[in-house]
Design an enzyme around this catalytic site. Structure first.
Site, PDB file in Angstrom:
ATOM      1  CE1 TYR A   1      -3.748   2.324   0.112  1.00 20.30           C
ATOM      2  CE2 TYR A   1      -2.864   3.135   2.187  1.00 20.30           C
ATOM      3  CZ  TYR A   1      -3.759   3.248   1.135  1.00 20.30           C
ATOM      4  OH  TYR A   1      -4.657   4.303   1.112  1.00 20.30           O
TER       5      TYR A   1
ATOM      6  CE  LYS B   1      -3.027   6.359  -1.569  1.00 19.64           C
ATOM      7  NZ  LYS B   1      -4.263   6.579  -2.374  1.00 19.64           N
TER       8      LYS B   1
END
Length: 356
Positions: free
Chosen positions: A162, A166
């Site tokens: 994640y 990002k």
């Protein structure tokens, strides 16, 4: 910085990607209420509820991981500003996955999807973009603690899918080349968001009651964490939207946002459980050597059986580290101040869950 041609305009056309999701739907509702003269549209894989849908200017059923799907949504559509919240948050055992297929899935949505939205935004003639990044661009580096972290912290050390995705997406949005081409963009880095309707925080903490896993604290329990009530995250996004449509002083910047109330991680769990009438009769500290051994054992069990692990070395690292941010930059440039305190947010969120 004065944004030419924007200050005097009243009927802005705003597109919110992920507009049916937890954060995106909150932003849509806030914009409809606070700026009824604006035309608000949403883009998502699923429709918002009927009450919101009929108030939207447009709804685009779109898969952001597909460049063709995103391109089709922007044909003949020219928003003044795009808010890009759409993405995927790997939860439970997927948060700590090291599998290549899991990485490709997360990357295709969070990075690939952000590229598609950014490119389509600029191709449509729109030059304003608010991107929902994440504190995990820094905090998904599980090897270090992060105390009172601000935007000067170097990135590129996230080890989880994640945070890596990002980081890549934020870098694409804020690429200086895009700014040279006229893109006026900023990125918000919210911490862990909870509230009524969330699927990533409260459900996981509540599940520990049924699993009878509330009697344990890994390590000394002194680690501090950031959490954020949904309404405060929505407010920060609305402020960023208003900024880019007026002064534009947020352009080119990333902002950490939180409730500005860092708390002991294990105490926050206890506060959640108490709202459901559960108070552990005893809480036992698990020494780190034992926790590490258990994490490795569960990882081997998962590898041998294919079952979902309750615990692994990643969750052990996550449960003992400190990670919280400094919001001074968001306060100074955006005027951000959380309106709902952490204790009140916990009560509101758990009241709703208790009624469902």
């Amino acid at each position: 910085m004065q944004v030419a041609g924007m200050v005097d305009k009243k009927d802005f056309q705003i597109l919110v990607t992920g507009g049916s999701g937890f954060l995106g739907s909150g932003i849509v509702r806030a914009l409809l209420e606070r700026h009824p003269e604006w035309r608000i549209s949403a883009l998502d894989l699923k429709q918002p509820n009927a009450e919101v849908l009929h108030r939207l200017d447009r709804f685009f059923e779109t898969d952001i991981s597909s460049a063709d799907s995103v391109h089709a949504a922007f044909v003949g559509y020219h928003p003044d500003l795009v808010v890009h919240t759409a993405g995927i948050v790997p939860a439970r055992q997927y948060r700590y996955s090291t599998k290549e297929k899991d990485w490709e899935h997360v990357r295709s949505i969070n990075y690939g999807g952000t590229r598609h939205i950014t490119d389509a935004t600029m191709s449509s003639g729109c030059r304003r973009l608010v991107y929902t990044s994440s504190c995990t661009v820094a905090f998904d580096d599980l090897e270090h603690d992060y105390y009172n972290t601000d935007e000067t912290v170097p990135l590129g050390f996230a080890s989880l899918h994640y945070g890596q995705s990002k980081t890549m997406a934020e870098g694409y949005v804020l690429d200086p080349q895009h700014a040279e081409e006229g893109l006026i963009a900023c990125a918000l880095r919210p911490c862990m968001i909870f509230g009524p309707g969330d699927t990533a925080v409260l459900p996981l903490m509540h599940d520990l009651i049924a699993k009878k896993e509330t009697n344990f604290i890994v390590g000394d329990g002194d680690n501090i964490y950031d959490f954020m009530y949904i309404d405060n995250a929505v407010d920060a996004h609305v402020l960023a939207i208003e900024n880019l449509l007026s002064s534009g002083t947020a352009a080119g910047h990333a902002f950490f946002i939180s409730n500005q109330e860092p708390v002991y991680f294990w105490d926050f769990l206890a506060a959640i459980w108490a709202q459901f009438g559960h108070v552990p009769s005893v809480r036992v500290h698990i020494p780190m050597p034992i926790a590490w051994a258990a994490g490795y054992a569960f990882e081997w069990y998962t590898w041998l059986t294919g079952a979902a692990a309750t615990m692994d070395t990643g969750s052990v690292k996550d449960g003992v580290r400190t990670a919280y941010s400094n919001n001074e930059k968001a306060k100074r440039i955006l005027g951000y101040e959380p309106k709902i305190g952490l204790a009140e947010g916990v009560r509101l969120a758990c009241d709703v869950r208790n009624k469902t």
